[in-house]
Design an enzyme around this catalytic site. Structure first.
Site, PDB file in Angstrom:
ATOM      1  N   ARG A  59      59.172  13.900 -15.408  1.00 57.72           N
ATOM      2  CA  ARG A  59      59.684  13.056 -14.429  1.00 57.72           C
ATOM      3  C   ARG A  59      59.935  14.007 -12.973  1.00 57.72           C
ATOM      4  O   ARG A  59      59.915  13.392 -12.080  1.00 57.72           O
ATOM      5  CB  ARG A  59      60.776  12.177 -14.991  1.00 57.72           C
ATOM      6  CG  ARG A  59      61.552  11.444 -13.687  1.00 57.72           C
ATOM      7  CD  ARG A  59      62.059  10.237 -14.093  1.00 57.72           C
ATOM      8  NE  ARG A  59      63.218  10.193 -15.274  1.00 57.72           N
ATOM      9  CZ  ARG A  59      64.398  10.824 -15.381  1.00 57.72           C
ATOM     10  NH1 ARG A  59      64.611  11.367 -14.203  1.00 57.72           N
ATOM     11  NH2 ARG A  59      64.937  11.127 -16.142  1.00 57.72           N
ATOM     12  N   TYR A 112      51.630  -4.197   4.738  1.00 59.23           N
ATOM     13  CA  TYR A 112      51.293  -4.725   3.534  1.00 59.23           C
ATOM     14  C   TYR A 112      52.543  -5.692   3.234  1.00 59.23           C
ATOM     15  O   TYR A 112      53.597  -5.378   3.251  1.00 59.23           O
ATOM     16  CB  TYR A 112      51.040  -3.343   2.646  1.00 59.23           C
ATOM     17  CG  TYR A 112      51.067  -3.914   1.161  1.00 59.23           C
ATOM     18  CD1 TYR A 112      50.062  -4.938   0.641  1.00 59.23           C
ATOM     19  CD2 TYR A 112      51.837  -3.435   0.294  1.00 59.23           C
ATOM     20  CE1 TYR A 112      50.060  -5.351  -0.522  1.00 59.23           C
ATOM     21  CE2 TYR A 112      51.683  -3.904  -0.938  1.00 59.23           C
ATOM     22  CZ  TYR A 112      50.791  -4.898  -1.358  1.00 59.23           C
ATOM     23  OH  TYR A 112      50.660  -5.191  -2.712  1.00 59.23           O
ATOM     24  N   ASP A 186      52.426   5.009   6.880  1.00 63.65           N
ATOM     25  CA  ASP A 186      51.756   4.550   5.976  1.00 63.65           C
ATOM     26  C   ASP A 186      50.169   4.697   6.401  1.00 63.65           C
ATOM     27  O   ASP A 186      49.846   3.988   7.054  1.00 63.65           O
ATOM     28  CB  ASP A 186      51.869   3.075   5.653  1.00 63.65           C
ATOM     29  CG  ASP A 186      51.150   2.756   4.121  1.00 63.65           C
ATOM     30  OD1 ASP A 186      49.997   3.348   3.897  1.00 63.65           O
ATOM     31  OD2 ASP A 186      51.537   2.065   3.430  1.00 63.65           O
ATOM     32  N   LYS A 211      44.175   3.490  -3.346  1.00 59.84           N
ATOM     33  CA  LYS A 211      43.158   3.123  -2.372  1.00 59.84           C
ATOM     34  C   LYS A 211      41.807   4.233  -2.458  1.00 59.84           C
ATOM     35  O   LYS A 211      41.240   4.576  -3.260  1.00 59.84           O
ATOM     36  CB  LYS A 211      43.628   2.612  -1.292  1.00 59.84           C
ATOM     37  CG  LYS A 211      44.688   1.657  -1.447  1.00 59.84           C
ATOM     38  CD  LYS A 211      44.321   0.378  -2.317  1.00 59.84           C
ATOM     39  CE  LYS A 211      45.195  -0.869  -2.296  1.00 59.84           C
ATOM     40  NZ  LYS A 211      46.410  -0.806  -2.918  1.00 59.84           N
TER      41      LYS A 211
HETATM   42  N1  LCS Z   1      50.846   0.684   1.357  1.00 54.84           N
HETATM   43  C1  LCS Z   1      49.392  -0.121   1.888  1.00 54.84           C
HETATM   44  C2  LCS Z   1      49.103  -0.128   3.162  1.00 54.84           C
HETATM   45  C3  LCS Z   1      49.030  -0.892   0.896  1.00 54.84           C
HETATM   46  O1  LCS Z   1      47.709  -1.712   1.204  1.00 54.84           O
HETATM   47  C4  LCS Z   1      49.409  -1.136  -0.353  1.00 54.84           C
HETATM   48  C5  LCS Z   1      48.644  -2.032  -1.380  1.00 54.84           C
HETATM   49  C6  LCS Z   1      50.663  -0.353  -0.684  1.00 54.84           C
HETATM   50  C7  LCS Z   1      51.137   0.215   0.224  1.00 54.84           C
HETATM   51  C8  LCS Z   1      51.125  -0.470  -1.913  1.00 54.84           C
HETATM   52  O2  LCS Z   1      50.297   0.299  -2.940  1.00 54.84           O
HETATM   53  P1  LCS Z   1      50.396  -0.040  -4.510  1.00 54.84           P
HETATM   54  O3  LCS Z   1      51.845  -0.046  -5.056  1.00 54.84           O
HETATM   55  O4  LCS Z   1      49.717  -1.063  -4.665  1.00 54.84           O
HETATM   56  O5  LCS Z   1      49.679   1.258  -4.886  1.00 54.84           O
HETATM   57  N2  LCS Z   1      47.818  -2.841  -0.957  1.00 54.84           N
HETATM   58  C9  LCS Z   1      47.286  -3.634  -1.510  1.00 54.84           C
HETATM   59  C10 LCS Z   1      46.326  -4.635  -0.895  1.00 54.84           C
HETATM   60  O6  LCS Z   1      46.227  -4.924   0.218  1.00 54.84           O
HETATM   61  N3  LCS Z   1      45.761  -5.538  -1.889  1.00 54.84           N
HETATM   62  O7  LCS Z   1      46.435  -5.252  -3.060  1.00 54.84           O
HETATM   63  C11 LCS Z   1      47.166  -4.100  -3.072  1.00 54.84           C
END
Ligand code: LCS
Length: 397
Positions: A59, A112, A186, A211
């Protein structure tokens, strides 16, 4: 070797790698262990005190994850990077580190969906004051800054409508007001290949590594990049004590594997996306396309200034609005109806009812996410096949 002056492909392949002195393994081994053995009590105590380097417990750090963190730091041009178990883990760990009851956070209104929910419905429950504004107009940011402001948070390009904010301008205004304010960007939609916000004055980067950084649609992960002191704080407070959002060594290995092709993937994705955006933009059944590379994008000039390419995300509105958009989404064969983005496969979705359904309806309108908006994440298929699929789908409307 110092990789700071090396090319993208070289950094993605080599930066951060640690030579395996035990067996000479070419690739980074997966250290699938929860904890690490101490030689004696004095060594354990010294590691906890921080007076002796070495691993303690996964952790707090793990050798496979450390290689990945060093590689991302090299790609971001950051002093340090922390890996987390999701993008939301990265974002919430940062906010748990920097906020307290009475602190004020300025954030863009277009985010998001789950980040918007964290800020609007989550942090406010704990006495954090949140101002959601349009950060693409610098005057709004200047007017919102207050003595208790601890952070300005933005996505550029923003999810889902590709809104562009001038990072350099925001960082200058925030730091002139108070140099302690953290400008947090972000960088998920762009990825470090397309945009390096730290070089534009941002203090902290957060990513959904789910992503482009992983790139193969098979891992959930996140990163925080910034100055070493700050990343240590997020590691030892935000992640260790508050969220426990730790990336597992298996996932770290998969991202390391995905990063080997980071540059070639991004080059191909960006060039395909530019062609798909042109196709949609000139199609008679499309009302509007949102892609930072198009001259019709309201902030195309800012995009040109701060992005070295325009990425592979776009959104658009089909003439006829939501019902026409839904018809398209239901008829596509190659483009896959799924949320997430930055994968090898082209993914398409409807933000208002899916990724952004966490928004209050009025806030969604204010954020510039109309009911008819469709979001497309261009993948690694051949461009003519993606365009053919979209053309066939549009014909059916
Ligand atoms: N920031 C952005 C810009 C994102 O698009 C997402 C997830 C996150 C943070 C969060 O990331 P995660 O915890 O899912 O790794 N975006 C998503 C989307 O547009 N479609 O499904 C997830």
């Amino acid at each position: 070797m110092d990789y700071t002056t090396k090319g993208w492909g070289t950094k993605a392949v080599h930066a951060g790698n640690v030579k395996d002195t035990q067996y000479g393994a070419l690739t980074t081994p997966i250290y699938q262990t929860s904890t690490f053995i101490f030689e004696n009590c004095a060594q354990g105590a010294a590691r906890f005190e921080g007076t002796e380097p070495g691993y303690i417990y996964t952790r707090l750090g793990n050798p496979t994850t450390s290689v990945l963190e060093a590689k991302i730091a090299a790609l971001d041009g950051a002093e340090a990077t922390l890996a987390t178990s999701s993008g939301m883990g990265a974002i919430s760990s940062v906010f748990w580190t920097i906020t307290h009851s009475g602190a004020h956070v300025i954030a863009d209104e277009t985010l998001y969906g789950c980040t918007w929910a964290l800020l609007s419905h989550g942090l406010t429950r704990f006495g954090v004051e949140v101002s959601l504004i349009d950060t693409s107009d610098i005057e709004n940011v200047k007017a919102a800054l207050k003595p208790n402001t601890v952070a300005v948070y933005l996505e550029t390009p923003a999810n889902p409508n590709l809104k562009i904010t001038d990072i350099e301008e925001i960082a200058k205004a925030a730091h002139e007001y108070n140099s302690d304010i953290k400008v947090i960007c972000d960088n998920t939609f762009a990825s470090p290949y397309v945009q390096r916000p730290l070089s534009l004055g941002a203090d902290v980067l957060v990513y959904s590594a789910t992503k482009y950084l992983n790139g193969h649609g098979d891992v959930i992960a996140g990163f925080v990049s910034g100055k070493t002191d700050f990343i240590n704080q997020v590691r030892m407070v935000g992640v260790k004590d508050m969220t426990g959002s730790v990336l597992g060594p298996q996932e770290a290995f998969l991202i390391l594997r995905g990063l080997k092709t980071f540059e070639v993937r991004m080059e191909r994705l960006c060039s395909t996306a530019a062609k798909v955006a042109e196709f949609l933009n000139s199609h008679p059944k499309i009302e509007r396309v949102y892609y930072p590379g198009l001259e019709s994008h309201p902030n195309h000039e800012v995009a040109k200034k701060q992005m070295r390419n325009f990425g592979a995300m776009m959104s658009f509105i089909v003439k006829g609005g939501k019902p026409a958009g839904e018809k398209l989404l239901n008829s596509l064969e190659l483009c896959t109806l799924a949320v997430s983005l930055g994968s090898d496969q082209t993914l398409i979705e409807h933000p208002a009812s899916m990724t952004h359904s966490t928004y209050d309806p009025q806030a969604l309108v204010e954020a510039g996410v109309p009911a008819g908006l469709v979001r497309l994440s261009v993948g690694l298929e051949n461009v003519e096949d993606i365009i053919e699929d979209l053309a066939k789908g549009l014909e059916l409307i």
